[in-house]
Design a protein around this motif. Structure first.
Motif, PDB file in Angstrom:
ATOM      1  N   ASN A  20       0.822  -1.216   0.000  1.00 51.28           N
ATOM      2  CA  ASN A  20       0.000   0.000   0.000  1.00 51.28           C
ATOM      3  C   ASN A  20       0.851   1.260   0.000  1.00 51.28           C
ATOM      4  O   ASN A  20       0.538   2.227  -0.690  1.00 51.28           O
ATOM      5  N   GLN A  21       1.908   1.268   0.786  1.00 54.23           N
ATOM      6  CA  GLN A  21       2.793   2.435   0.830  1.00 54.23           C
ATOM      7  C   GLN A  21       3.387   2.712  -0.549  1.00 54.23           C
ATOM      8  O   GLN A  21       3.485   3.865  -0.975  1.00 54.23           O
ATOM      9  N   LEU A  22       3.783   1.648  -1.233  1.00 57.56           N
ATOM     10  CA  LEU A  22       4.357   1.811  -2.572  1.00 57.56           C
ATOM     11  C   LEU A  22       3.291   2.196  -3.598  1.00 57.56           C
ATOM     12  O   LEU A  22       3.487   3.121  -4.388  1.00 57.56           O
ATOM     13  N   GLN A  23       2.177   1.501  -3.585  1.00 55.42           N
ATOM     14  CA  GLN A  23       1.124   1.737  -4.574  1.00 55.42           C
ATOM     15  C   GLN A  23       0.548   3.149  -4.480  1.00 55.42           C
ATOM     16  O   GLN A  23       0.296   3.791  -5.489  1.00 55.42           O
ATOM     17  N   ASN A  25       1.895   5.904  -3.025  1.00 59.86           N
ATOM     18  CA  ASN A  25       2.855   6.953  -2.691  1.00 59.86           C
ATOM     19  C   ASN A  25       2.574   8.194  -3.536  1.00 59.86           C
ATOM     20  O   ASN A  25       1.938   8.119  -4.581  1.00 59.86           O
ATOM     21  N   ARG A  26       3.058   9.339  -3.091  1.00 59.17           N
ATOM     22  CA  ARG A  26       2.787  10.605  -3.795  1.00 59.17           C
ATOM     23  C   ARG A  26       3.922  11.024  -4.725  1.00 59.17           C
ATOM     24  O   ARG A  26       3.872  12.109  -5.302  1.00 59.17           O
ATOM     25  N   PHE A  27       4.909  10.165  -4.898  1.00 57.62           N
ATOM     26  CA  PHE A  27       6.096  10.551  -5.662  1.00 57.62           C
ATOM     27  C   PHE A  27       6.117  10.008  -7.096  1.00 57.62           C
ATOM     28  O   PHE A  27       6.481  10.715  -8.016  1.00 57.62           O
ATOM     29  N   GLU A  28       5.771   8.737  -7.242  1.00 59.66           N
ATOM     30  CA  GLU A  28       5.881   8.084  -8.548  1.00 59.66           C
ATOM     31  C   GLU A  28       4.731   7.105  -8.734  1.00 59.66           C
ATOM     32  O   GLU A  28       4.238   6.531  -7.767  1.00 59.66           O
ATOM     33  N   ARG A 121       7.600   8.796   6.758  1.00 59.69           N
ATOM     34  CA  ARG A 121       7.673  10.214   6.407  1.00 59.69           C
ATOM     35  C   ARG A 121       8.824  10.412   5.427  1.00 59.69           C
ATOM     36  O   ARG A 121       9.894  10.853   5.804  1.00 59.69           O
ATOM     37  N   ALA A 122       8.557  10.070   4.210  1.00 61.61           N
ATOM     38  CA  ALA A 122       9.585  10.150   3.176  1.00 61.61           C
ATOM     39  C   ALA A 122       9.392  11.422   2.362  1.00 61.61           C
ATOM     40  O   ALA A 122       8.278  11.908   2.186  1.00 61.61           O
ATOM     41  N   ARG A 123      10.502  11.928   1.835  1.00 62.54           N
ATOM     42  CA  ARG A 123      10.468  13.107   0.965  1.00 62.54           C
ATOM     43  C   ARG A 123      10.744  12.767  -0.486  1.00 62.54           C
ATOM     44  O   ARG A 123      10.804  13.648  -1.329  1.00 62.54           O
ATOM     45  N   SER A 124      10.942  11.483  -0.751  1.00 57.72           N
ATOM     46  CA  SER A 124      11.151  11.020  -2.122  1.00 57.72           C
ATOM     47  C   SER A 124      10.799   9.532  -2.180  1.00 57.72           C
ATOM     48  O   SER A 124      10.698   8.866  -1.146  1.00 57.72           O
ATOM     49  N   PHE A 125      10.645   9.027  -3.398  1.00 67.46           N
ATOM     50  CA  PHE A 125      10.346   7.612  -3.567  1.00 67.46           C
ATOM     51  C   PHE A 125      11.519   6.768  -3.065  1.00 67.46           C
ATOM     52  O   PHE A 125      11.314   5.758  -2.380  1.00 67.46           O
ATOM     53  N   ASP A 126      12.741   7.173  -3.389  1.00 63.02           N
ATOM     54  CA  ASP A 126      13.918   6.435  -2.919  1.00 63.02           C
ATOM     55  C   ASP A 126      13.975   6.391  -1.395  1.00 63.02           C
ATOM     56  O   ASP A 126      14.336   5.371  -0.807  1.00 63.02           O
TER      57      ASP A 126
END
Length: 170
Positions: A20-23, A25-28, A121-126
């Motif tokens: 879910n976090q990957l699907q 996400n707000r980055f990619e 709390r990530a600021r990028s997909f990586d």
């Protein structure tokens, strides 16, 4: 590692949470083409609760239970945690670290089991991928204090929490 009092399927939420976090996400945009996983299941209750801490330093070399340990900057501190195993017996985990230079005063240290992370709390997909892959796990013995968190992976899930203080002298 995971443990459930109910059944092995209870822990599947970890995988679904990561997906879910990957699907979402707000980055990619993410498209899953395949998902593969493997694991083992055991009836053994591989869980240990922190029962006792013994500590020592270069300045106080005898390993024993104490609420305050005297140390100097650069001293090696040894921490021995005795884990009471759920199925009986004990396991002893010993780890050490150096007191950083330039540190003074009294500092609290906590020894505990690793925690599950529920929010990222990530600021990028990586950064999101790194957070999903890293961090604490239930089978980590965690030492917190002196501005650092140290993780020591174990062969059992670690539960409980104990602490001591280090008085740094010159």
């Amino acid at each position: 590692m995971a443990h459930s009092d109910w059944d092995a399927t209870e822990v599947i939420w970890r995988l679904t949470n990561a997906l879910n976090q990957l699907q979402f996400n707000r980055f990619e945009d993410v498209t899953f083409t395949e998902i593969a996983t493997h694991g083992t299941i055991s009836r053994d209750e591989l869980v240990g609760r922190i029962r006792q801490l013994r500590v020592a330093s270069t300045s106080e070399p005898s390993l024993r239970a104490r609420s305050v340990l005297i140390a100097r900057p650069g001293d090696r501190v040894t921490v021995e945690a005795t884990l009471a195993m759920a199925e009986g017996g004990t396991t002893v985990v010993t780890t050490s670290f150096r007191v950083p230079r330039g540190v003074r005063g009294v500092h609290d240290l906590v020894v505990r089991g690793g925690r599950e992370r529920y929010r990222y709390r990530a600021r990028s997909f990586d950064q999101l991928v790194a957070q999903l892959n890293g961090g604490e796990h239930p089978d980590d013995l965690v030492l917190e204090g002196l501005g650092r968190t140290r993780l020591r992976p174990q062969d059992v899930i670690v539960r409980g929490r104990q602490g001591f203080s280090i008085q740094i002298v010159r």
